[in-house]
Design a protein around this motif. Structure first.
Motif, PDB file in Angstrom:
ATOM      1  N   ASN A   1      46.268  52.094   7.671  1.00  0.00           N
ATOM      2  CA  ASN A   1      47.181  53.226   7.506  1.00  0.00           C
ATOM      3  C   ASN A   1      48.210  52.903   6.418  1.00  0.00           C
ATOM      4  O   ASN A   1      49.045  52.006   6.591  1.00  0.00           O
ATOM      5  N   GLN A   2      48.166  53.640   5.316  1.00  0.00           N
ATOM      6  CA  GLN A   2      49.042  53.359   4.167  1.00  0.00           C
ATOM      7  C   GLN A   2      50.517  53.565   4.475  1.00  0.00           C
ATOM      8  O   GLN A   2      51.386  52.997   3.821  1.00  0.00           O
TER       9      GLN A   2
ATOM     10  N   GLN B   1      46.649  57.343  17.718  1.00  0.00           N
ATOM     11  CA  GLN B   1      47.540  58.113  16.843  1.00  0.00           C
ATOM     12  C   GLN B   1      48.933  57.521  16.640  1.00  0.00           C
ATOM     13  O   GLN B   1      49.703  58.025  15.825  1.00  0.00           O
TER      14      GLN B   1
ATOM     15  N   PRO C   1      50.151  54.842  15.068  1.00  0.00           N
ATOM     16  CA  PRO C   1      50.525  54.512  13.693  1.00  0.00           C
ATOM     17  C   PRO C   1      50.791  55.754  12.836  1.00  0.00           C
ATOM     18  O   PRO C   1      51.640  55.723  11.939  1.00  0.00           O
ATOM     19  N   ASP C   2      50.070  56.845  13.109  1.00  0.00           N
ATOM     20  CA  ASP C   2      50.293  58.091  12.362  1.00  0.00           C
ATOM     21  C   ASP C   2      51.691  58.640  12.620  1.00  0.00           C
ATOM     22  O   ASP C   2      52.360  59.124  11.689  1.00  0.00           O
TER      23      ASP C   2
ATOM     24  N   LYS D   1      40.108  45.054   7.429  1.00  0.00           N
ATOM     25  CA  LYS D   1      40.552  46.176   8.246  1.00  0.00           C
ATOM     26  C   LYS D   1      41.415  45.731   9.439  1.00  0.00           C
ATOM     27  O   LYS D   1      41.717  46.527  10.321  1.00  0.00           O
TER      28      LYS D   1
ATOM     29  N   ASN E   1      37.642  52.776  11.414  1.00  0.00           N
ATOM     30  CA  ASN E   1      37.848  52.474   9.990  1.00  0.00           C
ATOM     31  C   ASN E   1      36.841  51.462   9.464  1.00  0.00           C
ATOM     32  O   ASN E   1      36.331  51.605   8.349  1.00  0.00           O
TER      33      ASN E   1
ATOM     34  N   ALA F   1      54.081  56.556  10.649  1.00  0.00           N
ATOM     35  CA  ALA F   1      53.985  56.889   9.219  1.00  0.00           C
ATOM     36  C   ALA F   1      54.716  58.184   8.888  1.00  0.00           C
ATOM     37  O   ALA F   1      55.324  58.318   7.819  1.00  0.00           O
ATOM     38  N   LYS F   2      54.669  59.137   9.791  1.00  0.00           N
ATOM     39  CA  LYS F   2      55.327  60.433   9.577  1.00  0.00           C
ATOM     40  C   LYS F   2      56.827  60.394   9.874  1.00  0.00           C
ATOM     41  O   LYS F   2      57.534  61.372   9.626  1.00  0.00           O
TER      42      LYS F   2
ATOM     43  N   ARG G   1      57.287  51.684   9.952  1.00  0.00           N
ATOM     44  CA  ARG G   1      56.990  52.492   8.777  1.00  0.00           C
ATOM     45  C   ARG G   1      56.964  51.609   7.525  1.00  0.00           C
ATOM     46  O   ARG G   1      57.717  50.639   7.407  1.00  0.00           O
TER      47      ARG G   1
ATOM     48  N   GLU H   1      43.926  49.457  13.886  1.00  0.00           N
ATOM     49  CA  GLU H   1      44.361  50.847  13.740  1.00  0.00           C
ATOM     50  C   GLU H   1      45.596  50.948  12.847  1.00  0.00           C
ATOM     51  O   GLU H   1      45.909  52.015  12.333  1.00  0.00           O
ATOM     52  N   ILE H   2      46.282  49.823  12.662  1.00  0.00           N
ATOM     53  CA  ILE H   2      47.513  49.792  11.875  1.00  0.00           C
ATOM     54  C   ILE H   2      47.230  49.474  10.402  1.00  0.00           C
ATOM     55  O   ILE H   2      47.713  50.158   9.499  1.00  0.00           O
TER      56      ILE H   2
END
Length: 257
Positions: free
Chosen positions: A199-200, A176, A178-179, A251, A39, A182-183, A113, A195-196
């Motif tokens: 991520n929105q 992945q 954090p993804d 970042k 990022n 998020a999901k 989240r 990495e966190i």
């Protein structure tokens, strides 16, 4: 032809000459680095390219994978990995003589989240209870060399809850976790703060507490046989400078160090 036309012609010729000189001097710099820096470097690369006219080609992967590639003979101009890895590469003559420059550090941290209440991880015992209370967690597979996964696995072992956590743990190949948080696929994620933060869909709870935590220091150096030593040095100087520092901080990194 009047004087104004001559002046405009001369200016155009000078501009064309400057552009041709820049084009002749421009170099392509191949960067091999950790996925944890994606990022930040994706944002910094066009800034560097605009300032210098040089072109960056960046290869991202797990730090351990990148180190092995360099040891196996893959060519690079600039290498940015953990400080320990860079010191090891230097000892094996994979870096040009000179100083290794600390670029940025990032702590291994916990994510939840976005909008969820932040759990208590202020002490190792509080972190232990948070993990035990969670329905699910994700972090990088330590067997694949993911730095945050190694730290997460070690912390869970030290807390004495490895068996309780095993059935509710999802291991991911890289950055992945954090993804997944998020999901809504897992409740908690452990990853590098870098990495966190971008991520929105997640929010940073904080670094792992006390001795369970770890700050990963990323350092840069010029490879042993760069295509352009001057362009490679220009990149290292830029990444260690003030402009890059502010972007690293945004970042989730701690600049320099």
């Amino acid at each position: 032809m009047n004087g104004r036309s001559l002046t405009m012609q001369a200016a155009a010729a000078l501009t064309g000459l400057m552009l041709s000189v820049m084009g002749a001097d421009a170099a392509e710099v191949k960067v091999v680095t950790s996925v944890a820096l994606t990022n930040a470097l994706d944002e910094l690369a066009p800034v560097f390219e605009q300032k210098t006219g040089n072109k960056l080609t960046i290869s991202y992967d797990l730090a351990a994978v990148q180190k092995k590639r360099i040891l196996d003979g893959e060519r690079a101009d600039v290498i940015i990995l953990t400080r320990a890895m860079m010191d090891d590469l230097a000892s094996q003559n994979k870096l040009a003589p000179g100083n290794i420059v600390n670029v940025a550090g990032t702590p291994v941290s916990l994510a939840v989240r976005a909008g969820a209440s932040k759990p208590d991880i202020s002490t190792p015992e509080a972190f232990r209870q948070t993990l035990l209370s969670a329905k699910s967690i994700a972090y990088a597979d330590p067997a694949k060399g993911g730095l945050s996964g190694v730290v997460a696995s070690r912390a869970i072992d030290r807390l004495g809850i490895a068996e309780q956590m095993k059935p509710k743990t999802t291991l991911v190949p890289g950055a992945q976790s954090p993804d997944l948080v998020a999901k809504g696929e897992v409740e908690l994620g452990i990853a590098q703060a870098s990495e966190i933060v971008p991520n929105q869909g997640v929010q940073l709870v904080g670094p792992l507490p006390g001795e369970l935590g770890s700050l990963t220091q990323f350092s840069g150096g010029i490879a042993a046989d760069p295509a352009s030593a001057s362009a490679s040095k220009a990149l290292i100087d830029f990444l260690a400078g003030q402009e890059a520092a502010s972007r690293f901080k945004a970042k989730g990194f701690e600049p320099g160090g």
